[in-house]
Write a protein that holds these residues in place. Structure first.
Motif, PDB file in Angstrom:
ATOM      1  N   TYR A 134      -9.283  72.531  72.617  1.00  0.00           N
ATOM      2  CA  TYR A 134      -8.805  71.621  72.634  1.00  0.00           C
ATOM      3  C   TYR A 134      -8.268  71.009  71.290  1.00  0.00           C
ATOM      4  O   TYR A 134      -7.608  69.977  71.956  1.00  0.00           O
ATOM      5  N   CYS A 135      -9.299  71.486  70.231  1.00  0.00           N
ATOM      6  CA  CYS A 135      -8.729  71.216  69.022  1.00  0.00           C
ATOM      7  C   CYS A 135      -7.458  70.981  68.619  1.00  0.00           C
ATOM      8  O   CYS A 135      -7.094  70.817  67.904  1.00  0.00           O
ATOM      9  N   ALA A 136      -6.549  72.431  68.943  1.00  0.00           N
ATOM     10  CA  ALA A 136      -5.382  72.357  68.712  1.00  0.00           C
ATOM     11  C   ALA A 136      -4.592  71.857  69.606  1.00  0.00           C
ATOM     12  O   ALA A 136      -2.988  71.533  68.699  1.00  0.00           O
ATOM     13  N   ASN A 137      -4.638  71.381  70.734  1.00  0.00           N
ATOM     14  CA  ASN A 137      -3.551  70.686  71.536  1.00  0.00           C
ATOM     15  C   ASN A 137      -4.334  69.429  71.259  1.00  0.00           C
ATOM     16  O   ASN A 137      -2.969  67.991  71.104  1.00  0.00           O
ATOM     17  N   VAL A 138      -5.371  68.943  70.515  1.00  0.00           N
ATOM     18  CA  VAL A 138      -5.591  67.090  70.073  1.00  0.00           C
ATOM     19  C   VAL A 138      -3.931  66.406  68.579  1.00  0.00           C
ATOM     20  O   VAL A 138      -3.407  66.204  68.504  1.00  0.00           O
ATOM     21  N   GLN A 139      -4.362  68.252  67.969  1.00  0.00           N
ATOM     22  CA  GLN A 139      -3.493  68.422  67.071  1.00  0.00           C
ATOM     23  C   GLN A 139      -2.435  68.369  67.465  1.00  0.00           C
ATOM     24  O   GLN A 139      -1.354  67.906  66.425  1.00  0.00           O
ATOM     25  N   LYS A 140      -2.211  69.186  68.448  1.00  0.00           N
ATOM     26  CA  LYS A 140      -0.249  69.227  68.937  1.00  0.00           C
ATOM     27  C   LYS A 140       0.233  68.132  69.000  1.00  0.00           C
ATOM     28  O   LYS A 140       0.878  67.082  68.140  1.00  0.00           O
ATOM     29  N   CYS A 141      -1.038  66.457  69.515  1.00  0.00           N
ATOM     30  CA  CYS A 141      -0.678  65.707  70.634  1.00  0.00           C
ATOM     31  C   CYS A 141       0.262  64.395  69.520  1.00  0.00           C
ATOM     32  O   CYS A 141       0.693  63.920  68.800  1.00  0.00           O
ATOM     33  N   ALA A 142      -1.465  65.124  68.015  1.00  0.00           N
ATOM     34  CA  ALA A 142      -0.744  64.215  66.921  1.00  0.00           C
ATOM     35  C   ALA A 142       0.028  64.568  66.144  1.00  0.00           C
ATOM     36  O   ALA A 142       0.601  63.568  65.011  1.00  0.00           O
ATOM     37  N   ASP A 143       0.220  65.307  65.943  1.00  0.00           N
ATOM     38  CA  ASP A 143       1.589  66.189  65.326  1.00  0.00           C
ATOM     39  C   ASP A 143       3.284  65.036  65.516  1.00  0.00           C
ATOM     40  O   ASP A 143       3.603  64.913  64.880  1.00  0.00           O
ATOM     41  N   ARG A 144       2.954  65.201  67.037  1.00  0.00           N
ATOM     42  CA  ARG A 144       3.597  64.927  67.708  1.00  0.00           C
ATOM     43  C   ARG A 144       4.263  63.264  67.564  1.00  0.00           C
ATOM     44  O   ARG A 144       5.328  63.096  67.113  1.00  0.00           O
ATOM     45  N   CYS A 145       2.938  63.254  67.772  1.00  0.00           N
ATOM     46  CA  CYS A 145       3.420  61.255  67.071  1.00  0.00           C
ATOM     47  C   CYS A 145       3.508  61.469  65.374  1.00  0.00           C
ATOM     48  O   CYS A 145       4.731  60.278  65.390  1.00  0.00           O
ATOM     49  N   ALA A 146       3.284  61.972  64.951  1.00  0.00           N
ATOM     50  CA  ALA A 146       3.743  62.300  63.149  1.00  0.00           C
ATOM     51  C   ALA A 146       5.099  62.134  63.338  1.00  0.00           C
ATOM     52  O   ALA A 146       5.771  61.246  62.634  1.00  0.00           O
ATOM     53  N   GLU A 147       6.290  63.003  64.526  1.00  0.00           N
ATOM     54  CA  GLU A 147       7.388  63.108  64.474  1.00  0.00           C
ATOM     55  C   GLU A 147       7.686  62.197  64.298  1.00  0.00           C
ATOM     56  O   GLU A 147       9.418  61.379  63.859  1.00  0.00           O
ATOM     57  N   HIS A 148       7.521  61.136  64.663  1.00  0.00           N
ATOM     58  CA  HIS A 148       8.133  59.752  65.079  1.00  0.00           C
ATOM     59  C   HIS A 148       7.853  58.711  64.321  1.00  0.00           C
ATOM     60  O   HIS A 148       7.905  57.392  64.190  1.00  0.00           O
ATOM     61  N   GLY A 149       7.332  59.255  63.596  1.00  0.00           N
ATOM     62  CA  GLY A 149       6.540  57.809  61.961  1.00  0.00           C
ATOM     63  C   GLY A 149       5.504  57.376  62.750  1.00  0.00           C
ATOM     64  O   GLY A 149       5.514  56.343  61.886  1.00  0.00           O
ATOM     65  N   LEU A 150       4.403  57.743  63.753  1.00  0.00           N
ATOM     66  CA  LEU A 150       3.408  57.190  64.282  1.00  0.00           C
ATOM     67  C   LEU A 150       2.484  57.900  63.934  1.00  0.00           C
ATOM     68  O   LEU A 150       2.519  59.220  63.219  1.00  0.00           O
TER      69      LEU A 150
END
Length: 293
Positions: A134-150
């Protein structure tokens, strides 16, 4: 330092990209402005126009509204669903790049109860392995946001695996993901939002202002209502009408040097009438103004 006040389509009963019991997006934006708010989120992906950014940009500029962010949700225990979330994040980011003011994507978790019936659909308790996933996948989604500068912000939620203060503490310890801190959901989960904000102000760059009527929550627990049923019984009320002292909360934000948006999100689906949201949004704005917002 500046605390700005916006509102989300949720306050117009908007929970889905499209539904007959939801007002049209342009009425929602009109009434956000009339109610006195400065900014807004776009709500569920697909509710606001997203194919041509010029359409949304013109609609917001015409009403003097600032776009703050978007939301995306799903089941972090389901890898297929997470892949869809990552694709949605890419699509949302492609729209938000045209709006420099929009910095956040709020990451919503799944409820373990059925929204309509209240019946359990998932085990409320996660195994150690499930929690790690659960935590790893939330982190993955947040990291994808960061790749876009968000910045992807996790939103603790009613009847989810991260709703109590202990669960939120553990989540903050096990990820680097910051919070979209929802005051009403926090009360629903048995927490005290003002002291909790003070404790974790450095991990809370964005806030949803919501109030919870604990008398209705007690009736919900007694009668085993679903969350949707509880919403129709006004479990979430206008800020200042429930259990939270928003003047004290505002002072806590000032003391912490909070510089950013506070967005009202009053769960209303389904609205009894399309005339209801504006009245509630305006009343909530006036209550918040008296509290210092």
């Amino acid at each position: 330092m500046a605390i700005k006040t916006g509102i989300a389509p949720d306050s117009w009963g908007v929970w889905f990209p499209e539904h007959e019991k939801q007002p049209q997006w342009w009425r929602c934006l009109d009434e956000m402005k009339v109610a006195g708010y400065e900014g807004c989120e776009i709500g569920p992906w697909g509710y606001m126009p997203n194919e041509d950014p010029k359409v949304l940009k013109h609609a917001l500029e015409a009403r003097g509204l600032t776009l703050v962010g978007a939301t995306e949700g799903g089941n972090y225990l389901d890898d297929v669903n997470v892949e869809q979330m990552l694709k949605d994040i890419d699509d949302i980011a492609a729209l938000l790049k045209h709006f420099p003011s929009a910095k956040y994507i709020v990451l919503l978790p799944p409820m373990y109860t059925n929204l309509e019936t209240g019946e359990l659909e998932m085990n409320p308790e996660l195994t150690e392995e499930e929690w790690a996933k659960y935590c790893a996948n939330v982190q993955k989604c947040a990291d994808r946001c960061a790749e876009h500068g968000l910045e992807g912000l996790f939103h603790p939620h009613v009847d989810s695996h991260v709703q109590t203060e202990a669960q939120i503490d553990r989540f903050l310890q096990d990820t680097t993901v910051n919070l979209c801190f929802d005051t009403g959901h926090h009360v629903y989960g048995g927490g005290e939002p003002i002291s909790y904000y003070k404790k974790h102000a450095d991990r809370i760059p964005y806030i949803h202002l919501k109030d919870c009527d604990l008398a209705v929550k007690a009736k919900m627990d007694e009668n085993k209502w679903s969350f949707a049923k509880a919403v129709t019984e006004d479990i979430m009320v206008e800020p200042g009408k429930g259990s939270i002292d928003f003047a004290v909360f505002h002072q806590a934000l000032v003391d912490a040097g909070y510089d950013g948006w506070c967005v009202v999100e009053q769960d209303l689906f389904p609205v009894k009438s399309f005339d209801v949201p504006l009245e509630k949004a305006a009343a909530g704005r006036e209550n918040l103004r008296k509290a210092g917002f």
